[in-house]
Design a protein around this motif. Structure first.
Motif, PDB file in Angstrom:
ATOM      1  N   LEU A  95      25.794  60.779  40.643  1.00  0.00           N
ATOM      2  CA  LEU A  95      26.169  60.366  39.264  1.00  0.00           C
ATOM      3  C   LEU A  95      27.695  60.976  39.506  1.00  0.00           C
ATOM      4  CD1 LEU A  95      23.665  61.509  36.159  1.00  0.00           C
ATOM      5  CD2 LEU A  95      24.669  58.946  36.602  1.00  0.00           C
ATOM      6  N   GLN A  96      27.888  62.175  40.053  1.00  0.00           N
ATOM      7  CA  GLN A  96      29.326  62.314  39.958  1.00  0.00           C
ATOM      8  C   GLN A  96      30.373  61.237  40.238  1.00  0.00           C
ATOM      9  OE1 GLN A  96      28.974  66.330  41.241  1.00  0.00           O
ATOM     10  NE2 GLN A  96      28.909  67.676  38.891  1.00  0.00           N
ATOM     11  N   PHE A  97      29.933  61.434  41.356  1.00  0.00           N
ATOM     12  CA  PHE A  97      30.566  60.167  42.784  1.00  0.00           C
ATOM     13  C   PHE A  97      30.660  58.923  42.236  1.00  0.00           C
ATOM     14  CE2 PHE A  97      31.160  57.628  46.900  1.00  0.00           C
ATOM     15  CZ  PHE A  97      32.402  58.814  46.651  1.00  0.00           C
ATOM     16  N   VAL A  98      29.243  58.770  41.612  1.00  0.00           N
ATOM     17  CA  VAL A  98      29.693  56.804  40.958  1.00  0.00           C
ATOM     18  C   VAL A  98      30.656  57.406  39.562  1.00  0.00           C
ATOM     19  CG1 VAL A  98      28.785  55.632  39.418  1.00  0.00           C
ATOM     20  CG2 VAL A  98      27.169  56.253  41.692  1.00  0.00           C
ATOM     21  N   ALA A  99      30.885  58.307  38.830  1.00  0.00           N
ATOM     22  CA  ALA A  99      31.777  58.453  37.686  1.00  0.00           C
ATOM     23  C   ALA A  99      33.091  58.998  38.530  1.00  0.00           C
ATOM     24  CB  ALA A  99      31.127  59.854  36.852  1.00  0.00           C
ATOM     25  N   ALA A 100      33.419  59.693  39.429  1.00  0.00           N
ATOM     26  CA  ALA A 100      34.669  59.353  40.891  1.00  0.00           C
ATOM     27  C   ALA A 100      35.753  58.070  40.771  1.00  0.00           C
ATOM     28  CB  ALA A 100      34.660  60.663  41.770  1.00  0.00           C
ATOM     29  N   LEU A 101      33.707  57.160  41.441  1.00  0.00           N
ATOM     30  CA  LEU A 101      35.118  55.366  41.931  1.00  0.00           C
ATOM     31  C   LEU A 101      34.638  54.874  40.424  1.00  0.00           C
ATOM     32  CD1 LEU A 101      32.115  54.920  44.573  1.00  0.00           C
ATOM     33  CD2 LEU A 101      34.661  55.398  44.736  1.00  0.00           C
ATOM     34  N   ALA A 102      34.867  55.647  39.371  1.00  0.00           N
ATOM     35  CA  ALA A 102      34.431  54.698  37.739  1.00  0.00           C
ATOM     36  C   ALA A 102      35.914  55.306  37.726  1.00  0.00           C
ATOM     37  CB  ALA A 102      34.195  54.699  37.901  1.00  0.00           C
ATOM     38  N   ALA A 103      36.690  55.918  38.184  1.00  0.00           N
ATOM     39  CA  ALA A 103      37.283  56.578  36.838  1.00  0.00           C
ATOM     40  C   ALA A 103      38.653  56.184  37.549  1.00  0.00           C
ATOM     41  CB  ALA A 103      37.813  58.422  37.396  1.00  0.00           C
ATOM     42  N   ILE A 104      38.591  55.806  39.631  1.00  0.00           N
ATOM     43  CA  ILE A 104      39.651  55.343  40.562  1.00  0.00           C
ATOM     44  C   ILE A 104      40.001  53.555  39.617  1.00  0.00           C
ATOM     45  CG2 ILE A 104      39.862  54.580  42.428  1.00  0.00           C
ATOM     46  CD1 ILE A 104      38.594  56.905  43.747  1.00  0.00           C
ATOM     47  N   VAL A 105      38.284  53.342  39.647  1.00  0.00           N
ATOM     48  CA  VAL A 105      38.342  51.855  38.482  1.00  0.00           C
ATOM     49  C   VAL A 105      39.273  51.337  37.638  1.00  0.00           C
ATOM     50  CG1 VAL A 105      37.312  49.954  38.136  1.00  0.00           C
ATOM     51  CG2 VAL A 105      36.537  50.859  41.077  1.00  0.00           C
ATOM     52  N   ALA A 106      38.872  52.652  36.978  1.00  0.00           N
ATOM     53  CA  ALA A 106      39.588  52.525  35.966  1.00  0.00           C
ATOM     54  C   ALA A 106      41.699  52.718  35.363  1.00  0.00           C
ATOM     55  CB  ALA A 106      38.905  53.505  33.688  1.00  0.00           C
ATOM     56  N   GLY A 107      41.755  53.791  36.394  1.00  0.00           N
ATOM     57  CA  GLY A 107      43.230  53.680  36.499  1.00  0.00           C
ATOM     58  C   GLY A 107      43.250  53.250  37.460  1.00  0.00           C
ATOM     59  N   VAL A 108      43.083  51.974  38.308  1.00  0.00           N
ATOM     60  CA  VAL A 108      43.515  50.561  38.711  1.00  0.00           C
ATOM     61  C   VAL A 108      44.503  49.480  38.224  1.00  0.00           C
ATOM     62  CG1 VAL A 108      43.974  49.645  40.944  1.00  0.00           C
ATOM     63  CG2 VAL A 108      43.232  52.098  41.445  1.00  0.00           C
ATOM     64  N   TYR A 109      42.304  49.405  37.356  1.00  0.00           N
ATOM     65  CA  TYR A 109      43.142  48.257  36.240  1.00  0.00           C
ATOM     66  C   TYR A 109      44.138  48.922  34.993  1.00  0.00           C
ATOM     67  CZ  TYR A 109      41.267  45.215  32.482  1.00  0.00           C
ATOM     68  OH  TYR A 109      41.126  44.241  32.024  1.00  0.00           O
ATOM     69  N   GLU A 110      43.980  50.295  34.463  1.00  0.00           N
ATOM     70  CA  GLU A 110      44.787  50.574  33.940  1.00  0.00           C
ATOM     71  C   GLU A 110      45.778  50.115  34.316  1.00  0.00           C
ATOM     72  OE1 GLU A 110      45.873  53.305  30.542  1.00  0.00           O
ATOM     73  OE2 GLU A 110      45.589  54.486  32.647  1.00  0.00           O
ATOM     74  N   TYR A 111      46.353  50.400  34.879  1.00  0.00           N
ATOM     75  CA  TYR A 111      47.903  50.353  35.934  1.00  0.00           C
ATOM     76  C   TYR A 111      48.273  49.176  36.383  1.00  0.00           C
ATOM     77  CZ  TYR A 111      51.503  50.934  39.815  1.00  0.00           C
ATOM     78  OH  TYR A 111      53.065  51.099  39.484  1.00  0.00           O
ATOM     79  N   TYR A 112      47.526  48.452  36.955  1.00  0.00           N
ATOM     80  CA  TYR A 112      47.721  46.782  37.006  1.00  0.00           C
ATOM     81  C   TYR A 112      47.926  45.780  35.448  1.00  0.00           C
ATOM     82  CZ  TYR A 112      47.715  47.246  42.106  1.00  0.00           C
ATOM     83  OH  TYR A 112      48.066  47.455  43.394  1.00  0.00           O
ATOM     84  N   SER A 113      47.404  46.085  34.945  1.00  0.00           N
ATOM     85  CA  SER A 113      47.133  45.868  33.427  1.00  0.00           C
ATOM     86  C   SER A 113      48.585  45.986  32.684  1.00  0.00           C
ATOM     87  CB  SER A 113      46.022  45.633  32.916  1.00  0.00           C
ATOM     88  OG  SER A 113      45.738  47.312  32.314  1.00  0.00           O
ATOM     89  N   GLY A 114      48.658  47.583  33.010  1.00  0.00           N
ATOM     90  CA  GLY A 114      50.608  47.902  31.992  1.00  0.00           C
ATOM     91  C   GLY A 114      50.979  46.992  33.400  1.00  0.00           C
ATOM     92  N   TYR A 115      51.713  46.901  33.964  1.00  0.00           N
ATOM     93  CA  TYR A 115      52.702  46.825  35.461  1.00  0.00           C
ATOM     94  C   TYR A 115      52.665  44.644  35.088  1.00  0.00           C
ATOM     95  CZ  TYR A 115      54.901  45.521  39.260  1.00  0.00           C
ATOM     96  OH  TYR A 115      56.058  45.254  39.699  1.00  0.00           O
ATOM     97  N   GLN A 116      51.694  44.210  34.844  1.00  0.00           N
ATOM     98  CA  GLN A 116      51.901  43.306  34.086  1.00  0.00           C
ATOM     99  C   GLN A 116      51.974  43.023  32.616  1.00  0.00           C
ATOM    100  OE1 GLN A 116      51.537  40.109  35.729  1.00  0.00           O
ATOM    101  NE2 GLN A 116      51.045  41.957  38.047  1.00  0.00           N
ATOM    102  N   ASP A 117      51.771  43.426  31.794  1.00  0.00           N
ATOM    103  CA  ASP A 117      53.071  43.806  30.666  1.00  0.00           C
ATOM    104  C   ASP A 117      54.788  44.007  30.272  1.00  0.00           C
ATOM    105  OD1 ASP A 117      50.253  42.769  29.554  1.00  0.00           O
ATOM    106  OD2 ASP A 117      49.382  45.450  28.863  1.00  0.00           O
ATOM    107  N   ILE A 118      53.826  44.906  31.050  1.00  0.00           N
ATOM    108  CA  ILE A 118      55.803  45.299  31.605  1.00  0.00           C
ATOM    109  C   ILE A 118      57.031  43.847  32.456  1.00  0.00           C
ATOM    110  CG2 ILE A 118      57.582  46.890  33.211  1.00  0.00           C
ATOM    111  CD1 ILE A 118      55.727  49.109  32.643  1.00  0.00           C
ATOM    112  N   ARG A 119      56.127  43.779  32.991  1.00  0.00           N
ATOM    113  CA  ARG A 119      56.749  41.818  33.599  1.00  0.00           C
ATOM    114  C   ARG A 119      56.497  41.604  32.630  1.00  0.00           C
ATOM    115  NH1 ARG A 119      54.654  40.609  40.466  1.00  0.00           N
ATOM    116  NH2 ARG A 119      55.969  39.328  39.393  1.00  0.00           N
ATOM    117  N   ARG A 120      55.877  41.150  31.621  1.00  0.00           N
ATOM    118  CA  ARG A 120      55.557  40.162  30.531  1.00  0.00           C
ATOM    119  C   ARG A 120      56.634  40.199  29.614  1.00  0.00           C
ATOM    120  NH1 ARG A 120      50.103  39.246  31.514  1.00  0.00           N
ATOM    121  NH2 ARG A 120      49.035  38.496  33.627  1.00  0.00           N
ATOM    122  N   MET A 121      57.501  41.788  29.971  1.00  0.00           N
ATOM    123  CA  MET A 121      57.756  41.494  28.461  1.00  0.00           C
ATOM    124  C   MET A 121      57.088  41.743  27.497  1.00  0.00           C
ATOM    125  SD  MET A 121      60.733  43.154  29.574  1.00  0.00           S
ATOM    126  CE  MET A 121      61.664  42.567  31.260  1.00  0.00           C
TER     127      MET A 121
END
Length: 130
Positions: A72-98
């Motif tokens: 469970l902890q290892f799956v949660a670690a992978l989910a934290a990575i996926v959530a962080g990368v998803y948030e980063y790229y969606s925020g980066y796209q928002d910055i580029r689109r202003m």
């Protein structure tokens, strides 16, 4: 696909640089959380203790429970990575689109809620095993 890869200058108007630094800090925080969860998962599997127990009574999790908690902890670690990368790229796209991105993405909140539930469940299981 080329629009995602090609570099494009974004005007530093208002708080663009600060917002980008915030996105990077959040991504690094997610990676740090994932690293700690995977370390905890490994220590449960190896039955390692960071602080030695002065009594001779073994206080490790039992075999099946330990494997389930570590998984469970290892799956949660992978989910934290996926959530962080998803948030980063969606925020980066928002910055580029202003676009303003003060409202967090709902899927990110759902993934981090699952990670928090796993951490809370781990605490309960470890306390119950003692």
């Amino acid at each position: 696909m080329d629009s995602l890869i090609s570099s494009q200058m974004v005007e530093n108007a208002g708080s663009t640089a600060r917002d980008f630094c915030m996105l990077e800090r959040n991504l690094l925080s997610h990676l740090k959380l994932a690293l700690l969860l995977s370390l905890l998962s490994s220590s449960v599997l190896l039955r390692a203790r960071l602080v030695p127990d002065p009594s001779d009574k073994p206080s490790e999790l039992s075999g099946a429970t330990g494997i389930a908690v570590a998984s469970l902890q290892f799956v949660a670690a992978l989910a934290a990575i996926v959530a962080g990368v998803y948030e980063y790229y969606s925020g980066y796209q928002d910055i580029r689109r202003m676009h303003a991105f003060l409202v967090a993405v709902k899927s990110h909140l759902a993934l981090i809620s699952v990670v928090a539930a796993v951490v809370f469940l781990t605490c309960i299981i470890v306390l119950a095993e003692r």
